[in-house]
Write a protein that holds these residues in place. Structure first.
Motif, short mmCIF file in Angstrom:
data_model
loop_
_atom_site.label_atom_id
_atom_site.label_comp_id
_atom_site.label_asym_id
_atom_site.label_seq_id
_atom_site.Cartn_x
_atom_site.Cartn_y
_atom_site.Cartn_z
N GLY A 1 -2.49 -6.90 -7.14
CA GLY A 1 -1.59 -5.91 -7.74
C GLY A 1 -1.29 -4.76 -6.80
N PRO A 2 -2.32 -4.04 -6.30
CA PRO A 2 -2.05 -2.95 -5.37
C PRO A 2 -1.31 -3.40 -4.12
N SER A 3 -1.59 -4.63 -3.66
CA SER A 3 -0.90 -5.13 -2.46
C SER A 3 0.60 -5.26 -2.73
N MET A 4 0.96 -5.82 -3.88
CA MET A 4 2.38 -5.93 -4.22
C MET A 4 3.02 -4.56 -4.41
N VAL A 5 2.28 -3.66 -5.06
CA VAL A 5 2.81 -2.32 -5.28
C VAL A 5 3.13 -1.64 -3.95
N ARG A 6 2.20 -1.73 -3.02
CA ARG A 6 2.38 -1.06 -1.73
C ARG A 6 3.52 -1.71 -0.92
N SER A 7 3.58 -3.04 -0.96
CA SER A 7 4.67 -3.72 -0.24
C SER A 7 6.03 -3.33 -0.80
N ALA A 8 6.15 -3.37 -2.12
CA ALA A 8 7.43 -3.03 -2.74
C ALA A 8 7.79 -1.56 -2.50
N ALA A 9 6.79 -0.69 -2.59
CA ALA A 9 7.06 0.73 -2.41
C ALA A 9 7.48 1.03 -0.97
N LYS A 10 6.85 0.35 -0.01
CA LYS A 10 7.23 0.57 1.39
C LYS A 10 8.70 0.19 1.61
#
Length: 526
Positions: free
Chosen positions: A130-139
């Motif tokens: 979850g955090p990995s997807m959040v960070r990728s999308a946010a970047k």
């Protein structure tokens, strides 16, 4: 292009609030829905067409769901810069399709810890994908919308109606997403440091707070202020329910917190009332009823009580409420208030009434933080306390039973008075309080002056300091402060001891006929 249509959305949430409605809106505007595990199940049960993440990646969810979204097809679809030819070529070469919107909220780590789960369950609730997807999308927010909070679903649906997500919204959501992952990691780091490893001061101190209301201003009108809440909730003045009155100011919160912290020392005691002004108690008393305790506390310093903060450790009743509203009071803090008391306060529309429920534990552990130029001072809470068995009699005369009771009462109050602190007490009520002076002698004298003024205002023949006990938050370095207390009429003294001048102070106490006990514990409060 600042407006991006959503052609593919990836949904994976622990909190299912509003997710079906959002998914329907996405599907209605042509978005392909890709989802995982329980989220996919919930969407299918609602009649929506959903593509499993395993179908997208070509790999099944495995290892009890630990591995499902950690795949180049997912993160390539999130991170690819749509205007970069090399990125587009790589996507085409590897069969990676763009993902335009990600809706993720993370495993309930904080809630799992709060319910007292065992270590294995806590570890399993550390979200990785979850955090990995959040960070990728946010970047890659120039092209991807990342939504981490159900409160943002309506805004996203409104933009879908207008044709797609705007750059301004994507930037705002990205900032919120990084704050969410930072807070999440902070909660995990805090648990490992404090609960799992038993550290007091970890090498990095993780702190994550959620913004509450913005306040009218800070300590002064030219300062800005806001209230923040800890993760996982808490019990204190920040969580109190305001039943009436104007918005609370920064100073209201600060003073009400000081009142509640002192009051909590009496959470299991008799009816008790605390009156605070500028974060210092100006009257504290116990009695058989709240109304009588309020009267005793108020008479300690009627001048300072005007415009003060009042806290009580019992449900407020009509008699106490009627006494309180006889003068102007800023805030009243109570575990609860009955219907009659609420009706009395309702007539005073500007008076704030705060209901706390159960009082906080005065012995609870924790850290306090204070900012200084270039850094932060961190210490454990002053949750120290003493009882009769901790006292050491150091004078020729031992205190009477009543003097011991008054000593312990005065000592409890002095713990919450700004240093240098001197507190006179008699029969379960403060008789005079001297706070925040640069020397202990002046604190003794100021407390005595206030006691004298209180006696004159009440029409008493003599101040309550006559025959009282006096508490000093730190040792008397010289006899002068102790002698000033004796001149005010104190007959018993409680202090930490430990000064190189202890022998002279003890000799002065003996010469004055005082009884004195040492606690071995200091309570500076700055």
């Amino acid at each position: 292009m600042s407006i991006i249509p959503v052609r593919r959305a990836l949904l994976s949430v622990s909190d299912k609030t509003g997710i079906v409605e959002l998914a329907r809106a996405l599907a209605a505007h042509g978005a392909e829905l890709v989802s995982t595990g329980g989220t996919a199940k919930a969407l299918r049960e609602a009649g929506l067409d959903v593509r499993d993440i395993s179908d997208l990646t070509g790999f099944p969810e495995m290892m009890d769901g630990r591995v499902k979204t950690l795949h180049p097809v997912v993160h390539g679809g999130l991170l690819a810069v749509r205007t970069n030819a090399e990125h587009v070529a790589a996507m085409q070469a590897h069969g990676i399709g763009p993902i335009d919107c990600v809706v993720v909220n993370l495993y309930p780590f904080v809630q799992t810890v709060a319910k007292g789960a065992d270590r294995d369950e806590i570890i399993e609730n550390i979200d990785i994908g979850g955090p990995s997807m959040v960070r990728s999308a946010a970047k890659n927010h120039e092209s991807v919308a990342i939504v981490t909070d159900p409160a943002d679903y309506p805004a996203l649906m409104a933009e879908l109606e207008a044709g797609g997500t705007t750059l301004a919204t994507r930037r705002k959501l990205a900032a919120k997403a990084y704050a969410a992952t930072a807070a999440y990691d902070s909660a995990i780091a805090s648990w490992f440091a404090f609960a799992d490893q038993g550290e007091t001061f970890p090498a990095t101190l993780p702190v994550a707070l959620s913004k509450g209301p913005e306040l009218r201003y800070g300590e002064n009108p030219h300062q800005q202020a806001a209230l923040y809440f800890p993760q996982g909730g808490g019990r204190g003045i920040a969580q109190a329910e305001q039943l009436q009155g104007k918005e609370l100011s920064y100073n209201n919160y600060n003073d009400a917190d000081a009142a509640l912290e002192l009051l909590s020392e009496f959470k299991d005691g008799p009816p008790t009332v605390v009156i605070v002004k500028h974060a210092n108690p100006c009257g504290v008393a116990t009695a058989d009823t709240l109304a009588e305790a309020y009267r005793k506390a108020f008479l300690c310093d009627q001048v300072s009580a005007f415009g003060g903060i009042i806290a009580v450790n019992r449900t407020l009743d009509r008699a106490t409420a009627e006494a309180i509203v006889e003068i102007f009071t800023e805030v009243v803090v109570a575990p609860d208030a009955d219907a009659d008391a609420r009706a009395v306060f309702a007539a005073k529309k500007n008076l704030r009434l705060l209901i706390t429920g159960a009082l906080p534990d005065p012995k609870r552990p924790g850290l306090t933080l204070k900012s200084i130029a270039g850094g932060m001072l961190v210490q454990s809470r002053d949750n120290g306390s003493i009882g009769l068995g901790d006292l050491k009699v150091v004078t020729k005369r031992a205190p009477t039973d009543q003097e011991l009771k008054d000593c312990l009462f005065a000592w409890t109050v002095a713990k919450h008075v700004k240093s240098n602190a001197i507190v006179y007490a008699k029969d379960g009520a403060t008789a005079g309080i001297g706070a925040g002076q640069m020397n202990r002698r002046d604190s003794s004298r100021i407390a005595a002056v206030r006691a004298k003024e209180a006696a004159e205002a009440a029409g008493w023949p003599q101040p309550l300091t006559m025959g009282s006990a006096v508490a000093s938050d730190a040792f008397f370095p010289f006899p002068d402060g102790l002698l000033a207390a004796a001149e005010a009429g104190a007959t018993a003294v409680i202090q930490p001891g430990g000064s190189i001048g202890d022998d002279k102070v003890i000799a002065a106490a003996d010469a004055a006929g005082l009884a004195m006990v040492f606690t071995g514990m200091r309570h500076f409060r700055h």
